[in-house]
Scaffold this motif. Structure first.
Motif, mmCIF file in Angstrom:
data_model
loop_
_atom_site.group_PDB
_atom_site.id
_atom_site.type_symbol
_atom_site.label_atom_id
_atom_site.label_comp_id
_atom_site.label_asym_id
_atom_site.label_seq_id
_atom_site.Cartn_x
_atom_site.Cartn_y
_atom_site.Cartn_z
ATOM 1 N N ILE A 108 1.036 2.730 7.679
ATOM 2 C CA ILE A 108 0.439 2.221 8.919
ATOM 3 C C ILE A 108 0.212 3.368 9.903
ATOM 4 O O ILE A 108 -0.864 3.481 10.502
ATOM 5 N N THR A 109 1.201 4.229 10.029
ATOM 6 C CA THR A 109 1.072 5.384 10.920
ATOM 7 C C THR A 109 -0.055 6.297 10.460
ATOM 8 O O THR A 109 -0.804 6.828 11.284
ATOM 9 N N PHE A 110 -0.189 6.466 9.148
ATOM 10 C CA PHE A 110 -1.282 7.290 8.625
ATOM 11 C C PHE A 110 -2.621 6.722 9.066
ATOM 12 O O PHE A 110 -3.486 7.443 9.548
ATOM 13 N N ARG A 111 -2.799 5.410 8.916
ATOM 14 C CA ARG A 111 -4.052 4.763 9.338
ATOM 15 C C ARG A 111 -4.278 4.997 10.835
ATOM 16 O O ARG A 111 -5.392 5.307 11.265
ATOM 17 N N MET A 112 -3.224 4.829 11.643
ATOM 18 C CA MET A 112 -3.343 5.025 13.091
ATOM 19 C C MET A 112 -3.764 6.457 13.415
ATOM 20 O O MET A 112 -4.657 6.672 14.243
ATOM 21 N N TYR A 157 5.480 10.283 4.833
ATOM 22 C CA TYR A 157 4.851 11.602 4.812
ATOM 23 C C TYR A 157 5.336 12.416 5.993
ATOM 24 O O TYR A 157 5.904 11.895 6.952
ATOM 25 N N ARG A 158 5.085 13.724 5.886
ATOM 26 C CA ARG A 158 5.383 14.641 6.994
ATOM 27 C C ARG A 158 4.454 15.834 6.893
ATOM 28 O O ARG A 158 4.075 16.256 5.806
ATOM 29 N N CYS A 159 4.073 16.350 8.047
ATOM 30 C CA CYS A 159 3.257 17.558 8.105
ATOM 31 C C CYS A 159 4.202 18.749 8.202
ATOM 32 O O CYS A 159 5.154 18.728 8.981
ATOM 33 N N VAL A 160 3.932 19.782 7.410
ATOM 34 C CA VAL A 160 4.817 20.945 7.396
ATOM 35 C C VAL A 160 4.498 21.942 8.511
ATOM 36 O O VAL A 160 5.241 22.899 8.708
ATOM 37 N N LEU A 175 0.819 -1.214 0.000
ATOM 38 C CA LEU A 175 0.000 0.000 0.000
ATOM 39 C C LEU A 175 0.852 1.262 0.000
ATOM 40 O O LEU A 175 1.946 1.277 0.536
ATOM 41 N N THR A 176 0.290 2.322 -0.565
ATOM 42 C CA THR A 176 0.937 3.629 -0.494
ATOM 43 C C THR A 176 0.066 4.564 0.350
ATOM 44 O O THR A 176 -1.138 4.349 0.486
ATOM 45 N N VAL A 177 0.693 5.588 0.897
ATOM 46 C CA VAL A 177 -0.029 6.542 1.739
ATOM 47 C C VAL A 177 -1.127 7.241 0.937
ATOM 48 O O VAL A 177 -2.272 7.337 1.388
ATOM 49 N N GLN A 178 -0.794 7.701 -0.270
ATOM 50 C CA GLN A 178 -1.788 8.448 -1.047
ATOM 51 C C GLN A 178 -2.967 7.570 -1.458
ATOM 52 O O GLN A 178 -4.114 8.038 -1.484
ATOM 53 N N GLY A 232 3.971 18.322 13.357
ATOM 54 C CA GLY A 232 5.106 17.425 13.185
ATOM 55 C C GLY A 232 4.754 15.979 12.867
ATOM 56 O O GLY A 232 5.586 15.089 13.007
ATOM 57 N N ALA A 233 3.538 15.701 12.454
ATOM 58 C CA ALA A 233 3.147 14.319 12.122
ATOM 59 C C ALA A 233 4.039 13.799 11.003
ATOM 60 O O ALA A 233 4.355 14.517 10.057
#
Length: 124
Positions: free
Chosen positions: A82-86, A68-71, A26-29, A76-77
Motif C-alpha cells: 500500500i505504501t509503495f502505491r502511495m 521494502y526499503r530504500c538503501v 498483493l506483493t510489492v514486486q 529512507g523509503a
C-alpha cells in the motif's frame, strides 16, 4: 454514547481489515511490475528503482514481497504494498487502498499475472 462510536474504532477496524486483505493478496514486486518498474530478482530479494528518490537498483524488497526499503540513506523509503502505491502515485492511504481493491493495477493483455494474486492465475 459508547466509546466505539465516539472514537471511531469500528472505522479503524474496517480500515485495518481492508489493508490486511490487500497485503495478503498483493506483493510489492508484482505491483511494481504492473506499474512498469523493472524488477530484478536474486536469491535473497527483489531489486528495483525507488519510487521516492528515483535511484535505480536502490529499493530492496524482501523475498516474500511484503516489505521494502530504500538503501539510500537520505531517502529512507520503506513500507508495504500500500505504501509503495502511495509513494509511486502520490495517492493518500484511502485512495491507494481503493485503487488496489478495484484492481487499478493493469497488466499487459495476454499476460499471466498469477504471482500478482498470490497463486490465483488471472488471464486478461
Amino acid at each position: 454514547m459508547s466509546s466505539k462510536g465516539l472514537f471511531g474504532e469500528d472505522a479503524r477496524t474496517r480500515s485495518r481489515d481492508r489493508a490486511a486483505a490487500i497485503k495478503a493478496r498483493l506483493t510489492v514486486q508484482s505491483l511494481a511490475r504492473t506499474m512498469g518498474y523493472e524488477v530484478i530478482e536474486n536469491e535473497a530479494e527483489f531489486i528495483l528503482t525507488c519510487p521516492c528518490c528515483k535511484t535505480e537498483h536502490a529499493l530492496k524488497v524482501d523475498r516474500f514481497g511484503r516489505s521494502y526499503r530504500c538503501v539510500i540513506r537520505e531517502c529512507g523509503a520503506k513500507g508495504d504494498v500500500i505504501t509503495f502505491r502511495m509513494q509511486a502515485t502520490g495517492e493518500d492511504f484511502a485512495s491507494a487502498c481503493h485503487a488496489l481493491e478495484q484492481g487499478a493495477i493493469t497488466a499487459p493483455r495476454d499476460h499471466d499475472t498469477s504471482d500478482l494474486f498470490a497463486g490465483k492465475a488471472v488471464r486478461q
